[in-house]
Design a protein around this motif. Sequence first.
Motif, PDB file in Angstrom:
ATOM      1  N   GLY A  96       5.975  -8.918  -1.180  1.00 24.75           N
ATOM      2  CA  GLY A  96       4.862  -8.078  -1.617  1.00 24.75           C
ATOM      3  C   GLY A  96       5.144  -6.588  -1.523  1.00 24.75           C
ATOM      4  O   GLY A  96       4.233  -5.805  -1.243  1.00 24.75           O
ATOM      5  N   LEU A  97       6.412  -6.179  -1.769  1.00 24.89           N
ATOM      6  CA  LEU A  97       6.787  -4.765  -1.668  1.00 24.89           C
ATOM      7  C   LEU A  97       6.408  -4.185  -0.296  1.00 24.89           C
ATOM      8  O   LEU A  97       5.994  -3.042  -0.169  1.00 24.89           O
ATOM      9  N   GLY A  98       6.552  -5.024   0.733  1.00 24.99           N
ATOM     10  CA  GLY A  98       6.266  -4.558   2.085  1.00 24.99           C
ATOM     11  C   GLY A  98       4.822  -4.715   2.515  1.00 24.99           C
ATOM     12  O   GLY A  98       4.443  -4.192   3.569  1.00 24.99           O
ATOM     13  N   LEU A  99       4.016  -5.445   1.750  1.00 27.88           N
ATOM     14  CA  LEU A  99       2.594  -5.587   2.078  1.00 27.88           C
ATOM     15  C   LEU A  99       2.203  -6.981   2.558  1.00 27.88           C
ATOM     16  O   LEU A  99       1.054  -7.203   2.963  1.00 27.88           O
ATOM     17  N   THR A 100       3.132  -7.943   2.513  1.00 25.93           N
ATOM     18  CA  THR A 100       2.756  -9.287   2.956  1.00 25.93           C
ATOM     19  C   THR A 100       2.392  -9.300   4.439  1.00 25.93           C
ATOM     20  O   THR A 100       1.512 -10.056   4.857  1.00 25.93           O
ATOM     21  N   ALA A 101       3.051  -8.479   5.237  1.00 28.16           N
ATOM     22  CA  ALA A 101       2.734  -8.435   6.675  1.00 28.16           C
ATOM     23  C   ALA A 101       1.289  -7.996   6.892  1.00 28.16           C
ATOM     24  O   ALA A 101       0.574  -8.559   7.732  1.00 28.16           O
ATOM     25  N   PHE A 102       0.853  -6.998   6.135  1.00 24.58           N
ATOM     26  CA  PHE A 102      -0.518  -6.509   6.277  1.00 24.58           C
ATOM     27  C   PHE A 102      -1.526  -7.565   5.857  1.00 24.58           C
ATOM     28  O   PHE A 102      -2.499  -7.850   6.584  1.00 24.58           O
TER      29      PHE A 102
ATOM     30  N   ALA B 252      -6.627   4.096  15.644  1.00 25.70           N
ATOM     31  CA  ALA B 252      -5.438   3.258  15.410  1.00 25.70           C
ATOM     32  C   ALA B 252      -4.732   2.865  16.702  1.00 25.70           C
ATOM     33  O   ALA B 252      -3.969   1.896  16.716  1.00 25.70           O
ATOM     34  N   GLU B 253      -4.988   3.589  17.771  1.00 28.99           N
ATOM     35  CA  GLU B 253      -4.315   3.284  19.032  1.00 28.99           C
ATOM     36  C   GLU B 253      -4.765   1.950  19.621  1.00 28.99           C
ATOM     37  O   GLU B 253      -4.018   1.328  20.373  1.00 28.99           O
ATOM     38  N   PHE B 254      -5.968   1.505  19.283  1.00 29.42           N
ATOM     39  CA  PHE B 254      -6.459   0.267  19.884  1.00 29.42           C
ATOM     40  C   PHE B 254      -7.079  -0.703  18.886  1.00 29.42           C
ATOM     41  O   PHE B 254      -7.419  -1.829  19.261  1.00 29.42           O
ATOM     42  N   GLU B 255      -7.265  -0.314  17.639  1.00 29.41           N
ATOM     43  CA  GLU B 255      -7.837  -1.227  16.653  1.00 29.41           C
ATOM     44  C   GLU B 255      -6.937  -2.462  16.501  1.00 29.41           C
ATOM     45  O   GLU B 255      -5.719  -2.332  16.345  1.00 29.41           O
ATOM     46  N   PRO B 256      -7.510  -3.666  16.551  1.00 28.77           N
ATOM     47  CA  PRO B 256      -6.689  -4.885  16.591  1.00 28.77           C
ATOM     48  C   PRO B 256      -5.795  -5.108  15.380  1.00 28.77           C
ATOM     49  O   PRO B 256      -4.684  -5.611  15.518  1.00 28.77           O
ATOM     50  N   LEU B 257      -6.265  -4.749  14.184  1.00 28.20           N
ATOM     51  CA  LEU B 257      -5.480  -5.044  12.996  1.00 28.20           C
ATOM     52  C   LEU B 257      -4.142  -4.320  13.006  1.00 28.20           C
ATOM     53  O   LEU B 257      -3.120  -4.878  12.586  1.00 28.20           O
ATOM     54  N   ARG B 258      -4.120  -3.066  13.483  1.00 21.02           N
ATOM     55  CA  ARG B 258      -2.854  -2.336  13.521  1.00 21.02           C
ATOM     56  C   ARG B 258      -1.855  -3.011  14.460  1.00 21.02           C
ATOM     57  O   ARG B 258      -0.669  -3.141  14.164  1.00 21.02           O
ATOM     58  N   GLN B 259      -2.322  -3.444  15.617  1.00 21.24           N
ATOM     59  CA  GLN B 259      -1.428  -4.055  16.594  1.00 21.24           C
ATOM     60  C   GLN B 259      -0.880  -5.379  16.051  1.00 21.24           C
ATOM     61  O   GLN B 259       0.322  -5.663  16.181  1.00 21.24           O
ATOM     62  N   ILE B 260      -1.739  -6.157  15.430  1.00 22.86           N
ATOM     63  CA  ILE B 260      -1.305  -7.451  14.889  1.00 22.86           C
ATOM     64  C   ILE B 260      -0.363  -7.251  13.713  1.00 22.86           C
ATOM     65  O   ILE B 260       0.644  -7.953  13.580  1.00 22.86           O
ATOM     66  N   THR B 261      -0.649  -6.274  12.862  1.00 19.88           N
ATOM     67  CA  THR B 261       0.226  -5.997  11.717  1.00 19.88           C
ATOM     68  C   THR B 261       1.615  -5.599  12.180  1.00 19.88           C
ATOM     69  O   THR B 261       2.623  -6.020  11.594  1.00 19.88           O
ATOM     70  N   GLY B 262       1.694  -4.780  13.242  1.00 23.65           N
ATOM     71  CA  GLY B 262       3.003  -4.369  13.751  1.00 23.65           C
ATOM     72  C   GLY B 262       3.839  -5.556  14.188  1.00 23.65           C
ATOM     73  O   GLY B 262       5.044  -5.620  13.915  1.00 23.65           O
ATOM     74  N   GLY B 263       3.222  -6.519  14.859  1.00 24.76           N
ATOM     75  CA  GLY B 263       3.953  -7.706  15.283  1.00 24.76           C
ATOM     76  C   GLY B 263       4.394  -8.562  14.111  1.00 24.76           C
ATOM     77  O   GLY B 263       5.527  -9.072  14.080  1.00 24.76           O
ATOM     78  N   ILE B 264       3.518  -8.737  13.124  1.00 26.05           N
ATOM     79  CA  ILE B 264       3.875  -9.530  11.938  1.00 26.05           C
ATOM     80  C   ILE B 264       4.993  -8.845  11.157  1.00 26.05           C
ATOM     81  O   ILE B 264       5.922  -9.508  10.666  1.00 26.05           O
ATOM     82  N   ARG B 265       4.962  -7.525  11.045  1.00 25.52           N
ATOM     83  CA  ARG B 265       6.052  -6.800  10.374  1.00 25.52           C
ATOM     84  C   ARG B 265       7.382  -7.069  11.055  1.00 25.52           C
ATOM     85  O   ARG B 265       8.402  -7.286  10.410  1.00 25.52           O
ATOM     86  N   SER B 266       7.350  -7.015  12.380  1.00 25.91           N
ATOM     87  CA  SER B 266       8.582  -7.246  13.123  1.00 25.91           C
ATOM     88  C   SER B 266       9.136  -8.634  12.850  1.00 25.91           C
ATOM     89  O   SER B 266      10.346  -8.804  12.637  1.00 25.91           O
ATOM     90  N   ILE B 267       8.257  -9.633  12.825  1.00 22.75           N
ATOM     91  CA  ILE B 267       8.710 -11.011  12.593  1.00 22.75           C
ATOM     92  C   ILE B 267       9.209 -11.202  11.165  1.00 22.75           C
ATOM     93  O   ILE B 267      10.254 -11.820  10.931  1.00 22.75           O
ATOM     94  N   LEU B 268       8.480 -10.653  10.184  1.00 18.39           N
ATOM     95  CA  LEU B 268       8.820 -10.886   8.773  1.00 18.39           C
ATOM     96  C   LEU B 268       9.959 -10.008   8.274  1.00 18.39           C
ATOM     97  O   LEU B 268      10.793 -10.464   7.484  1.00 18.39           O
ATOM     98  N   TYR B 269      10.001  -8.742   8.714  1.00 16.02           N
ATOM     99  CA  TYR B 269      10.928  -7.784   8.106  1.00 16.02           C
ATOM    100  C   TYR B 269      12.058  -7.313   9.020  1.00 16.02           C
ATOM    101  O   TYR B 269      13.107  -6.894   8.541  1.00 16.02           O
ATOM    102  N   TYR B 270      11.842  -7.364  10.343  1.00 16.27           N
ATOM    103  CA  TYR B 270      12.782  -6.706  11.261  1.00 16.27           C
ATOM    104  C   TYR B 270      13.398  -7.665  12.266  1.00 16.27           C
ATOM    105  O   TYR B 270      13.740  -7.275  13.379  1.00 16.27           O
ATOM    106  N   ASP B 271      13.559  -8.910  11.864  1.00 11.05           N
ATOM    107  CA  ASP B 271      14.267  -9.896  12.683  1.00 11.05           C
ATOM    108  C   ASP B 271      13.631 -10.068  14.060  1.00 11.05           C
ATOM    109  O   ASP B 271      14.311 -10.307  15.052  1.00 11.05           O
TER     110      ASP B 271
END
Length: 433
Positions: free
Chosen positions: A210-216, A361-380
């Motif tokens: 998704g051009l980098g949007l599937t994680a989101f 953004a420091e504590f909103e849940p979606l940002r924290q969850i998106t960061g973890g999903i990005r790591s799994i999907l895009y950054y090994d």
Amino acid sequence: MSSSIHPFRVLRAKPLWIANGVITGVLALLFAVFYVGANIDPVDHMTKLPVGLVNADKGAAVDGKQVDLGARITESIKKSTASGDKIDWQVMGEKDMKEQLGEGKLYGALVVPADFTSSITALTGTTTTGAPARPTLTVLTNQSAGSLGSGLARTATTQAAENASLQMGKELTTGNGARQAKLPGAARVLLADPAAVTVEDGHPLDSHSGLGLTAFYYALTLVVVGMLSANVISGQVDHALGYTHNDMGPLRLHRPLIRATRVQTLAISSTLMVGLSLLMGTLVMGGAVGVMGMDASHLPLLWLYSVCAIAVCGIGALTLLAVFGTPGMLVVTLVFIGMAVPTSGATTPIEALPGFYRFLAEFEPLRQITGGIRSILYYDAQGDAGLTRGWVMMAAGLVAAALFGFGVLGWYDRKGLHRIPVEAAPEKTAAPA
């Protein structure tokens, strides 16, 4: 005993209009502020967007002196005031640059090639090593860090590279006036703007990313599933305990009342949420990866993270519903959707948000969850790429929900603020003689 008043007469009641008008009006205003306000001018709000600056130039000997024009042009770019403090130029080597692109810590990079000095000095006629070739400054993008952020970095980096090339061209033509007159016309034109600029993908993604949007969108799915499931579970538990009716089409079902404290009710709902999260996490991953073909690796880890994210979001939503009652659904919607989507860092980078949204953004849940999903999907699944933060913040959110929910509900129970007050025992009457 039923009233003879016609049902539609309730529309004449001012409190009905006022109460609903205030609630829906505030909700509409807040969504406009959060969604539109966060994204209305990302370029103007952009501050210190991290971009790599790599000088791979090996330099060249000119008139017996070692010259490094790559260092000169990178220093010029770093000191340039054209972008103000919008770009945070981070000078580094090629290895570090590739690592940070692969961890989502850079939105892009600018690379000066190894033959930069030798190619430019060839244009001036000061070297005789082959035909003059225009060097190329490479702008690297990073869509995995966010399409908009990568686009902003690409625009600013390309402009900086082109301006630096023109500035160097002025310096070269000024310092080589007599020698320049002897050069062919084509060489003089090249010397005025000596470096070409090309754009390449610095961290290529698979085609079904998704051009980098599937994680989101995957993370958003987890949050929405957890939030909506909390609403369903809360209602079904209330029905099972006999506190509410359950309408199934034209039928109204009602169970005998089982008195439960507020703490017990939340414990029951949370247990149900944890158990059902195993099913929901499995189906979300199965639908995204198995049915729709989303590119993904580390599937066991993705499944575990999905289950935990749904459970944590669901328990957080159950807590808000239990503490605030009917208005709790509005609070849940604002926390998990209204304030979360604009501050997720996926649509607009955090560095391009106004200060208030950066705070959220420091504590909103979606940002924290998106960061973890990005790591799994895009950054090994690298911890430094957002996975560690995702786990830590989910654990912190779960603890905060438990302390807040059970603490407040325990206080309700101790104060006797039960959902259905205990009825007074009926007075005994003497039996007739």
